[in-house]
Design an enzyme around this catalytic site. Structure first.
Site, PDB file in Angstrom:
ATOM      1  CB  SER A 151      -0.914  -0.002   1.225  1.00 33.39           C
ATOM      2  OG  SER A 151      -0.145  -0.193   2.382  1.00 33.39           O
ATOM      3  CB  SER A 154       2.712   5.913   7.747  1.00 29.76           C
ATOM      4  OG  SER A 154       2.799   5.418   6.438  1.00 29.76           O
ATOM      5  CG  ASP A 158      -6.862  -1.183  11.344  1.00 27.13           C
ATOM      6  OD1 ASP A 158      -6.293  -1.034  12.438  1.00 27.13           O
ATOM      7  OD2 ASP A 158      -6.241  -1.324  10.287  1.00 27.13           O
ATOM      8  CB  SER A 187      -7.855  -5.635   6.048  1.00 23.83           C
ATOM      9  OG  SER A 187      -6.893  -4.933   5.314  1.00 23.83           O
ATOM     10  CE  LYS A 191      -3.060  -0.707  12.395  1.00 23.77           C
ATOM     11  NZ  LYS A 191      -2.918  -0.586  10.933  1.00 23.77           N
TER      12      LYS A 191
END
Lengths: 505, 505
Positions: free
Chosen positions: A206, A211, A268, A276, A300
């Site tokens: 991605s 970020s 998320d 995902s 995260k």
């Protein structure tokens, strides 16, 4: 419900307004359609033009614009409908989406089955859900509100509504990092090693969402990444591996829609994260997947317990999809490598691949660790030999040669550029580095211009435990313009605790 | 973070675009502020002008509009900020709202305390939460995700962030209907009876949100309702009661904001419903409250179990707020009265108050039942005598006289008008009425123009069990224009099962 005397027709024009992904239509409150249909702001309307149709959210003009004889489409609406120029559309109330009952059930805490999730993902991909409805869905699935069976069902539904790559049999390897760690750019190195070992590893990555750089942004500094499915397939057939941008291949398109509310909400949850990640891997045809989970207070995943819960959910879902999965928890307390920002990270990747003496040791070590783990779950692996094999391929230059061939196959290798403006941030104390705030470090890099300016970012080489002197550079900011440089330094100076210095470690 | 060389200033103009309640700002992607700040679509920005400030969601112009030297405010943004004409504003990234951590905690299933809810409601009222964040909050509180203690805390927080009426001691009565039943317009009658009995009942009512008429819309046919707090107080001090629009008095303003996502999502959950109802009552200074809960398959509350769960939550929250509460479950299977739509319902209300022979018996009966129940929980009531007292006040004309005086005090009584276009919908079968779809019946009234056209709506007098002949009018549609009349009839004909006719009841 329209009849000949009430045709509900307006001319479509392009509003030239970007509302992010949610399709919006602007109509004047005095236009015939708003008046006859009783449309008000936020009404969901269906717009039909030729063979196409679209559901959009209404914003109502109350002044000079838009004229009363047009419906003006936002960029997302225009791109989704692609109407003829100045074509006419029929505009009516949108019926509730087919998945409305399933959404409502989930909001009120009921379990959904695979048919429910399929309906929800179909409506998601077809843009039949508003941002408000998507936010409700994402929230209704947060935390522990998706059980394992629902996570599997959601993942399958996300795979089902997108394209799926078929590699004609044989093992297909893949890796994923859960993210949140600046500079953690192991992917190009791992892909090069694993492909050099003779495996197939078609990696889609991605771009940055919140970020300073995504893997696709970093890779793009060294080679084209916007390839599309056919070009990607040719690269992989020739070289065994690739690192391309997932946005053009559209594997798991539902995920690309859900992210539009997850981004502004800045969360998320585990269920969504697993769906995902694994829907994209399953759609890419992966059979053996390694997931890197950095754990640290500003990563995260923030605790060992959270990492373990995530691992369990990944494992059960991967098993249901027939994917061999390995999860590795890694140190997520501080950045990896020297650079934060596309070109600075690319420089680190190349330094490791080229076995340069000054290459960041932590990035090299982590890439070898992950490549070794992936080689060991691949078919025909000699147990306990993955790491040594990875090291041989890297140290001997095979990984570099493979990486350069992959870049050529993707459209040509290029060296990362250097930012024209660089300045140090001096350390205000002397002592020892005790902790690093990953999120604020990333923010400095973004204020410096990353990822839009590929050469912008932060060069940060200190690690927890390192001694520092007052006046020594804590980090260097790289920027494309003097203004951005000043701006990022100003923020860094105002948040001196980004790098916490103590008397002792 | 702006410095003198990066002033982040743009001229404010009014966009003339209604985005409902969410403040939106339109800025061109090539404007200096978007470029220097890296703003993209849906960025949350803070706009400062003079002493005022506002957080808004960004939509990005990509074409001719807006010019690069302005920030164009949506109606909600303009009305919230009220800038000087052509004034300049400083525009920066909005920091996350103070309640972001509490919102995230609730999304992930944690319990919140009163301080958390207070922060959330402060941010809600100050418009610091986006529609997406509000949707996440509402979903995170849906179903059983708010326990009783949290419902109490949320209710208290909603009271705390609004104004609160002080009546200087003594009992203050109030009533509320959970809604969803067309034509169920008991409020003006109950207020008239209770005020005629000598009690104080300062009633605020809502306008229609998704229905063809709210009590405020119906009352407005007979008297002004947009009074404001001071005028409302004068009416109540003079006559004991009033029926005014809650929108101008702004009791529980947080509720007015939350509704903007509850409306498009078409749900409010028990916790939110209880907090909404009781926060408004507490803010209005009520001490004794009656809640009418119609129960039926197409009403808002669909089963006896759901009604019981709601009753329990209402009871425990009212007790915590020191409010004496009575809940009455009523028949919610079919409409009440003859008319659906503001003027048609007002006609029914007046027919009951005037004791006309043709007055709808069900509306009269229900109003007496509720007024009696409220009189019985009021201080000094003789047990078991409420209903009889209500009947005396209504039959003897005291309620009518009181109602007319209240209307005069609110600005003057007026008779409801009659729609210029009326047509019957003929019945397609003969048999017996077995069921009525309240929601679709309401939809006919809305298509006919209610509530925007006060005289529009449906006149529907059949009840479950009534025999019908083929060709007999099932209902009459009333409309302001022939087009709306045709439109509503067309919908009604296409949905013949709105009134389900069977061989037997």
């Amino acid at each position: 419900m329209a009849d000949a005397s009430r045709p509900n027709r307006l001319r479509l024009v392009r509003a030239g307004i970007d509302t992010y992904q949610q399709p919006v239509v602007f109509m004047h409150r005095d236009c015939a359609v708003c008046r006859s249909e009783g449309f008000t702001a936020l009404t969901r309307v269906r717009i039909r033009n030729g063979g196409g149709e679209l559901v959009a959210t209404l914003n109502v003009g109350t002044g000079d614009w838009p004229p009363t004889d047009v419906a003006a489409l936002s960029e997302a609406a225009w791109n989704a409908l692609r109407p003829e120029h100045d074509g006419y559309a029929t505009i009516t109330h949108a019926e509730p989406p087919p998945s409305a009952a399933a959404l409502r059930a989930k909001v009120f805490g009921q379990r959904l089955d695979e048919a429910d999730f399929l309906q929800l993902m179909r409506d998601t991909v077809a843009n039949r859900l508003s941002d408000i409805e998507l936010a409700a869905f994402v929230t209704a699935c947060a935390g522990t509100r998706l059980d394992h069976a629902e996570t599997i069902a959601l993942t399958r539904a996300m795979v089902a509504v997108g394209e799926r790559l078929d590699w004609g049999g044989g093992a297909v390897l893949d890796k994923h990092c859960v993210g949140g760690l600046p500079g953690n750019r192991t992917t190009p190195i791992v892909v090069a090693i694993v492909a050099a070992a003779g495996h197939r590893i078609p990696k889609t990555s991605s771009r940055a969402i919140t970020s300073p750089a995504g893997t696709a942004d970093t890779m793009e500094v060294m080679a084209p990444v916007a390839l599309g499915l056919d070009a990607m397939r040719r690269v992989v057939e020739r070289e065994g591996g690739c690192v391309v941008w997932g946005g053009t291949v559209r594997l798991s398109p539902a995920d690309d829609v859900l992210i539009r509310v997850e981004r502004p909400l800045d969360f998320d949850s585990d269920g969504q994260l697993v769906a995902s990640v694994l829907s994209k891997k399953a759609a890419a045809g992966a059979t053996h997947v390694l997931v890197d989970v950095p754990v640290g207070p500003t990563a995260k995943v923030r605790s060992a317990e959270a990492a373990e819960a995530l691992r369990a959910r990944l494992a059960v879902t991967a098993a249901a999809l027939g994917i061999a999965l390995e999860v590795r928890m890694t140190d997520g307390r501080q950045p990896v490598g020297h650079g934060i920002g596309p070109a600075l990270e690319a420089r680190d990747v190349l330094a490791v691949l080229r076995n340069e003496p000054g290459a960041p040791a932590d990035l090299r070590e982590r890439a070898l660790h992950l490549a070794g783990a992936l080689l060991e779950i691949a078919p025909g692996a000699a147990p306990g030999q993955g790491r040594a094999q990875a090291e041989r391929l890297l140290a001997g230059g095979a990984a570099l040669r493979k990486f350069l061939r992959i870049c050529e196959a993707q459209g040509g290798f290029r060296e990362p550029a250097q930012a024209p403006h660089v300045a140090p941030l001096p350390c205000a104390h002397h002592g020892v580095v005790r902790a690093v705030d990953n999120r604020r470090l990333a923010r400095i890099a973004k204020l410096a211009g990353a990822p839009a300016s590929a050469t912008a970012g932060v060069d940060f080489r200190l690690r927890v435990g390192d001694p520092v002197e007052r006046g020594q550079p804590l980090l260097h900011v790289h920027a494309h313009t003097p203004g951005e440089l000043a701006y990022a330094l100003e923020y860094a100076q105002a948040h001196a605790d980004i790098v916490l210095i103590g008397e002792t470690a």
